[in-house]
Design a protein around this motif. Structure first.
Motif, short mmCIF file in Angstrom:
data_model
loop_
_atom_site.label_atom_id
_atom_site.label_comp_id
_atom_site.label_asym_id
_atom_site.label_seq_id
_atom_site.Cartn_x
_atom_site.Cartn_y
_atom_site.Cartn_z
N GLU A 114 -12.04 -6.31 -33.67
CA GLU A 114 -10.88 -6.79 -34.39
C GLU A 114 -10.69 -8.26 -34.03
O GLU A 114 -10.69 -8.61 -32.85
N ILE A 115 -10.51 -9.09 -35.05
CA ILE A 115 -10.46 -10.53 -34.83
C ILE A 115 -9.21 -11.10 -35.49
O ILE A 115 -8.95 -10.87 -36.67
N TYR A 116 -8.42 -11.83 -34.71
CA TYR A 116 -7.23 -12.47 -35.27
C TYR A 116 -7.61 -13.47 -36.36
O TYR A 116 -8.61 -14.18 -36.26
N LYS A 147 -19.26 -10.27 -39.04
CA LYS A 147 -18.89 -10.44 -40.44
C LYS A 147 -17.62 -9.64 -40.72
O LYS A 147 -17.38 -8.61 -40.08
N ARG A 148 -16.84 -10.12 -41.65
CA ARG A 148 -15.55 -9.50 -41.96
C ARG A 148 -15.72 -8.37 -42.96
O ARG A 148 -16.37 -8.53 -43.99
N PHE A 172 -17.68 -6.58 -38.16
CA PHE A 172 -18.85 -5.84 -37.69
C PHE A 172 -20.00 -6.80 -37.50
O PHE A 172 -20.24 -7.67 -38.35
N MET A 173 -20.68 -6.68 -36.39
CA MET A 173 -21.86 -7.50 -36.11
C MET A 173 -23.10 -6.61 -36.23
O MET A 173 -23.41 -5.85 -35.32
N LEU A 220 -19.79 -6.52 -46.11
CA LEU A 220 -19.62 -7.41 -44.98
C LEU A 220 -19.58 -8.85 -45.52
O LEU A 220 -20.54 -9.30 -46.13
N LEU A 221 -18.46 -9.53 -45.29
CA LEU A 221 -18.25 -10.86 -45.84
C LEU A 221 -18.34 -11.92 -44.75
O LEU A 221 -18.17 -11.63 -43.58
#
Length: 223
Positions: A114-116, A147-148, A172-173, A220-221
């Motif tokens: 999870e990324i702010y 990737k988002r 997700f990487m 995945l964006l």
């Protein structure tokens, strides 16, 4: 620098780590001290600290799910500049995860995080620690290959008060860079399992999970 695992709430390094989490993260992101006992003793949850001159200067918590062959990065803390802490933690974490996947007879598929998103929420200052600045963290994680997910994301507050926490992206990487989408069932099953410890789920989160059930894949964006 030492990469030390914490498996017990009585470990002196855990008190240092929990204090550090309180300085860095907003209250809704920090599990209460006593509630850490079971997670630390859970062999699937891996909490490591970076110890430099007897001080906990960084940390990472993550877990590996053998059935799905994926991992989740719960958090990463870098409290001091000039020690290459980000690289130290990321390399040691990935090395450990690849070993776990190999023991499972597989090559690691990838890792959630999870990324702010500081472009939506600007109030997270992470205790004034510049190396934890959300803009910096987002670019670093992009460099690592995250990737988002194409998903309007919320998660339940770790205060277990039924509030939905927004302002983050689920990312997700993939270990193989060419992967452009992942199964929606994987995302749904992962999130349901990951947040099973919280009994008070917000309706927005339940709606999000239900929407995933109606999809085949999630794109995945770029982050």
């Amino acid at each position: 620098m030492e990469f030390k695992r914490i498996t017990n709430i009585e470990d002196p390094n855990f008190k240092k780590l929990h204090d550090l989490m309180g300085q860095i993260f907003p209250p809704e992101e920090v599990l209460e001290y006593e509630l850490w006992k079971e997670p630390l003793e859970d062999p699937s949850i891996r909490v490591f600290v970076a110890v430099y001159e007897e001080e906990v200067v960084g940390a990472t918590e993550y877990r590996y799910y053998p059935d799905w062959n994926i991992a989740m990065t719960d958090f990463t803390i870098i409290s001091k500049p000039g020690l290459s802490l980000g690289r130290f933690l990321a390399e040691n974490r990935l090395k450990d995860l690849k070993q776990l996947a190999a023991q499972n007879g597989k090559e690691l598929f990838g890792m959630f995080a999870e990324i702010y998103d500081p472009y939506r929420v600007e109030h997270h200052e992470f205790g004034g620690v510049k190396v934890m600045d959300p803009y910096v963290r987002r670019e670093v994680l992009s460099h690592l290959g995250y990737k988002r997910l194409d998903l309007a994301y919320v998660h339940p507050s770790w205060e277990n008060n039924g509030e939905a926490v927004s302002g983050l992206d689920l990312c997700f990487m993939p270990i193989k860079e060419e992967i452009a989408e992942i199964p929606a069932s994987l995302v749904r099953d992962f999130l349901t399992t990951y947040y099973s410890v919280l009994s008070n789920k917000p309706q927005k989160w339940l709606d999000m999970v239900e929407k995933l059930a109606a999809k085949e894949t999630v794109a995945l964006l770029p982050l």
